[in-house]
Design a protein around this motif. Structure first.
Motif, PDB file in Angstrom:
ATOM      1  N   THR A 268       0.848  -1.185   0.000  1.00 24.95           N
ATOM      2  CA  THR A 268       0.000   0.000   0.000  1.00 24.95           C
ATOM      3  C   THR A 268       0.885   1.236   0.000  1.00 24.95           C
ATOM      4  O   THR A 268       2.031   1.191   0.458  1.00 24.95           O
ATOM      5  CB  THR A 268      -0.947   0.013   1.210  1.00 24.95           C
ATOM      6  N   ARG A 269       0.348   2.349  -0.496  1.00 24.78           N
ATOM      7  CA  ARG A 269       1.165   3.526  -0.774  1.00 24.78           C
ATOM      8  C   ARG A 269       0.489   4.789  -0.260  1.00 24.78           C
ATOM      9  O   ARG A 269      -0.737   4.932  -0.383  1.00 24.78           O
ATOM     10  CB  ARG A 269       1.412   3.626  -2.273  1.00 24.78           C
ATOM     11  N   SER A 270       1.278   5.705   0.232  1.00 23.90           N
ATOM     12  CA  SER A 270       0.716   6.946   0.754  1.00 23.90           C
ATOM     13  C   SER A 270       0.098   7.795  -0.338  1.00 23.90           C
ATOM     14  O   SER A 270      -0.768   8.631  -0.068  1.00 23.90           O
ATOM     15  CB  SER A 270       1.797   7.744   1.494  1.00 23.90           C
ATOM     16  N   TRP A 271       0.504   7.609  -1.590  1.00 20.91           N
ATOM     17  CA  TRP A 271      -0.014   8.410  -2.698  1.00 20.91           C
ATOM     18  C   TRP A 271      -1.231   7.750  -3.368  1.00 20.91           C
ATOM     19  O   TRP A 271      -1.825   8.316  -4.266  1.00 20.91           O
ATOM     20  CB  TRP A 271       1.074   8.671  -3.734  1.00 20.91           C
ATOM     21  N   SER A 272      -1.589   6.542  -2.929  1.00 23.77           N
ATOM     22  CA  SER A 272      -2.805   5.912  -3.437  1.00 23.77           C
ATOM     23  C   SER A 272      -4.012   6.441  -2.672  1.00 23.77           C
ATOM     24  O   SER A 272      -3.885   6.961  -1.557  1.00 23.77           O
ATOM     25  CB  SER A 272      -2.731   4.388  -3.276  1.00 23.77           C
ATOM     26  N   THR A 273      -5.185   6.258  -3.237  1.00 21.29           N
ATOM     27  CA  THR A 273      -6.386   6.710  -2.544  1.00 21.29           C
ATOM     28  C   THR A 273      -6.669   5.804  -1.359  1.00 21.29           C
ATOM     29  O   THR A 273      -6.318   4.612  -1.368  1.00 21.29           O
ATOM     30  CB  THR A 273      -7.603   6.691  -3.477  1.00 21.29           C
ATOM     31  N   PRO A 274      -7.308   6.319  -0.325  1.00 22.47           N
ATOM     32  CA  PRO A 274      -7.665   5.466   0.818  1.00 22.47           C
ATOM     33  C   PRO A 274      -8.502   4.268   0.402  1.00 22.47           C
ATOM     34  O   PRO A 274      -8.342   3.172   0.951  1.00 22.47           O
ATOM     35  CB  PRO A 274      -8.457   6.419   1.726  1.00 22.47           C
ATOM     36  N   GLU A 275      -9.393   4.474  -0.556  1.00 24.14           N
ATOM     37  CA  GLU A 275     -10.245   3.382  -1.008  1.00 24.14           C
ATOM     38  C   GLU A 275      -9.422   2.263  -1.645  1.00 24.14           C
ATOM     39  O   GLU A 275      -9.678   1.070  -1.417  1.00 24.14           O
ATOM     40  CB  GLU A 275     -11.280   3.897  -2.015  1.00 24.14           C
ATOM     41  N   THR A 276      -8.407   2.643  -2.427  1.00 28.08           N
ATOM     42  CA  THR A 276      -7.551   1.647  -3.083  1.00 28.08           C
ATOM     43  C   THR A 276      -6.786   0.832  -2.048  1.00 28.08           C
ATOM     44  O   THR A 276      -6.728  -0.399  -2.118  1.00 28.08           O
ATOM     45  CB  THR A 276      -6.561   2.336  -4.036  1.00 28.08           C
ATOM     46  N   ASN A 277      -6.185   1.518  -1.076  1.00 33.34           N
ATOM     47  CA  ASN A 277      -5.429   0.815  -0.043  1.00 33.34           C
ATOM     48  C   ASN A 277      -6.316  -0.080   0.817  1.00 33.34           C
ATOM     49  O   ASN A 277      -5.964  -1.221   1.123  1.00 33.34           O
ATOM     50  CB  ASN A 277      -4.705   1.825   0.852  1.00 33.34           C
ATOM     51  N   THR A 278      -7.472   0.448   1.192  1.00 29.27           N
ATOM     52  CA  THR A 278      -8.370  -0.321   2.055  1.00 29.27           C
ATOM     53  C   THR A 278      -8.861  -1.578   1.366  1.00 29.27           C
ATOM     54  O   THR A 278      -8.906  -2.665   1.961  1.00 29.27           O
ATOM     55  CB  THR A 278      -9.566   0.542   2.478  1.00 29.27           C
ATOM     56  N   ALA A 279      -9.215  -1.452   0.077  1.00 30.50           N
ATOM     57  CA  ALA A 279      -9.701  -2.611  -0.665  1.00 30.50           C
ATOM     58  C   ALA A 279      -8.616  -3.675  -0.782  1.00 30.50           C
ATOM     59  O   ALA A 279      -8.869  -4.876  -0.620  1.00 30.50           O
ATOM     60  CB  ALA A 279     -10.176  -2.173  -2.048  1.00 30.50           C
ATOM     61  N   ALA A 280      -7.391  -3.248  -1.053  1.00 34.07           N
ATOM     62  CA  ALA A 280      -6.283  -4.196  -1.198  1.00 34.07           C
ATOM     63  C   ALA A 280      -6.007  -4.914   0.117  1.00 34.07           C
ATOM     64  O   ALA A 280      -5.840  -6.135   0.162  1.00 34.07           O
ATOM     65  CB  ALA A 280      -5.039  -3.458  -1.681  1.00 34.07           C
ATOM     66  N   LEU A 281      -5.975  -4.160   1.202  1.00 32.77           N
ATOM     67  CA  LEU A 281      -5.683  -4.754   2.502  1.00 32.77           C
ATOM     68  C   LEU A 281      -6.794  -5.685   2.959  1.00 32.77           C
ATOM     69  O   LEU A 281      -6.536  -6.748   3.533  1.00 32.77           O
ATOM     70  CB  LEU A 281      -5.480  -3.659   3.542  1.00 32.77           C
ATOM     71  N   SER A 282      -8.025  -5.309   2.716  1.00 30.95           N
ATOM     72  CA  SER A 282      -9.150  -6.107   3.184  1.00 30.95           C
ATOM     73  C   SER A 282      -9.118  -7.505   2.602  1.00 30.95           C
ATOM     74  O   SER A 282      -9.368  -8.494   3.287  1.00 30.95           O
ATOM     75  CB  SER A 282     -10.471  -5.429   2.818  1.00 30.95           C
TER      76      SER A 282
END
Length: 465
Positions: free
Chosen positions: A440-454
């Motif tokens: 996950t990346r600080s420059w990605s959207t929160p939605e992108t990071n959350t979906a990947a982590l979930s």
């Protein structure tokens, strides 16, 4: 390839031996151990050769090494046996790999680099989970940035799997030369694939070494020491773990190797998960990562957990540092505290705030401050032995396929993509190599990071459960 498994009858060694024996590139495998009867039991299960060997017998060790192409060393404690066995391997022209997670012997063995290069010997240190996999997670996170200033590797103490004590399991006494760094399981357990292998630990002094982290304080499949008790007392691994949370530990600060008090508090900004807290822990990643990143300003290994667990660790550290408790007595107390730790993987993220095994890289991307974090999503089994022994064997095969003379940490020898591709078939469910880690990346959207982590971390937690 002729492989010599030193301490191959022990918990970690026998798991690595199983993986190695199944590989077509391994022509012969010798299970060498001070306990010849145990070596014969393991060898019989694997259709391998057994040999009784005390590693303090220099001539016998030299003969065994000269007859091998690669030695897989799981004999501990490494502060006692690591440097001399590596030195003997270099003299014999035999490649070398181990699971050392003690900083000082790691530094001592790195000093043998020139000798190894001159002899054409490739040596890989600390190829378990932490160190080992954690170092490669750091490489993946760092690859997202243009400049890396700070690296943190960490494990979540709540990724714990309590197991019943094994009757007769040795406690933390004098080290047995030629015995596995992590002790003995039964022959039946040795043959078990992708199931709990047991948490026996070899007898070793308090300053010894531990086991995903091959250490972790806590009964973790991903940490590298396990808090636990034998039938008669605390395991040697947890005694060593007490050393890793007390006194001063080596870290990198301002580009310089130095020492700082153990369990210092660190704020961790994990993209997609928010802000968490870690406590510094005495693992070699903090001093080896600068080898791969010469301009690195800071490197730290941390443990994360909830407030109650962190408070317990800090209390243990205080009693040790003030000489109110010896390492052994603190380990006994820690084993009791361990019973209070949550063991439900579904509660893992809520309890500790961060994944079971991860790395965070901070620096610049496109000229702006940036952070990337990479977590492990798949594991080969439910035990410390599997989650250390399997990456050890995979690392050994990669070393043999592409040797690079010298003494290395995982991050200076192995390519992360090749490692995780080779590691995937040994993990639960035979996952796609591309699903082994999640970044996950600080420059990605929160939605992108959350979906990947979930999706990704749920896979790891269900596997752990």
């Amino acid at each position: 390839m002729r492989v010599l498994a030193l301490g191959g009858a022990g918990e970690m060694g026998r798991v690595a031996a199983r993986v190695l024996r199944a590989d077509s590139g391994v022509g012969s495998l010798i299970i060498a151990d001070r306990d010849e009867r145990a070596a014969r039991e393991v060898a019989a299960d694997l259709d391998a050769e057994a040999r009784g060997l005390d590693v303090t017998d220099g001539p016998a060790l030299a003969r065994a090494l000269r007859a091998a192409d690669l030695v897989v060393n799981t004999v501990g404690p490494y502060f006692r046996f690591g440097p001399p066995i590596l030195s003997a391997a270099i003299d014999a022209g035999c490649d070398y790999i181990d699971i050392c997670d003690d900083p000082q012997p790691t530094l001592d063995m790195l000093e043998l680099d020139a000798r190894a290069k001159a002899a054409g010997v490739t040596a890989l240190l600390g190829m378990g989970a932490s160190p080992g996999i954690a170092n490669l997670l750091a490489l993946r996170a760092a690859a997202e940035l243009d400049r890396v200033d700070d690296l943190v590797t960490g494990w979540n103490i709540h990724s714990a799997h309590p197991e019943p004590p094994i009757a007769g399991q040795p406690t933390a006494g004098p080290a047995s030369a030629g015995s596995s760094a992590t002790g003995r399981a039964t022959a039946r357990q040795a043959a078990t694939s992708r199931t709990a292998v047991g948490r026996a630990t070899a007898s070793q002094p308090a300053a010894g070494r531990t086991a995903i982290g091959r250490t972790a304080i806590g009964r973790t499949a991903i940490g590298r020491t396990a808090i636990g008790r034998t039938a008669t007392g605390p395991t040697a691994a947890v005694v060593h773990g007490m050393r890793q949370i007390s006194g001063d530990i080596p870290v990198t600060r301002n580009g310089i190797r130095t020492e700082r008090p153990a369990l210092e508090r660190f704020r961790l900004d994990y993209p997609g998960l928010g802000t968490g807290e870690g406590r510094s822990f005495g693992h070699p990643e903090a001093i080896t990562l600068p080898l791969a990143f010469p301009g690195l300003r800071a490197a730290t290994s941390v443990v994360v957990g909830d407030r109650m667990t962190t408070a317990a660790l800090r209390a243990l550290r205080w009693t040790i540092d003030h000489r109110l408790l010896t390492l052994d007595r603190a380990a006994s107390l820690a084993a009791r505290v361990e019973r209070l730790l949550p063991a439900d993987p579904a509660k893992l993220i809520a309890a500790g705030g961060l994944p079971p095994l991860f790395a965070i890289a901070t620096g610049l991307r496109d000229g702006a401050p940036a952070t990337a974090a990479t977590a492990l999503c798949q594991v080969p089994g439910l035990s410390m032995a599997e989650n250390t022994g399997v990456p050890l064997a995979v690392g050994a095969l990669l070393l043999a396929a592409d040797p690079k003379p010298g003494v290395h940490a995982p991050e200076t020898l192995l390519d992360p993509d090749r490692f995780f591709t080779a590691f995937a078939p040994h993990c639960i469910g035979d996952p796609d190599p591309n699903a082994m880690t999640i970044t996950t990346r600080s420059w990605s959207t929160p939605e992108t990071n959350t979906a990947a982590l979930s999706s990704a971390l749920l896979t790891a937690l269900l596997a752990a459960h």
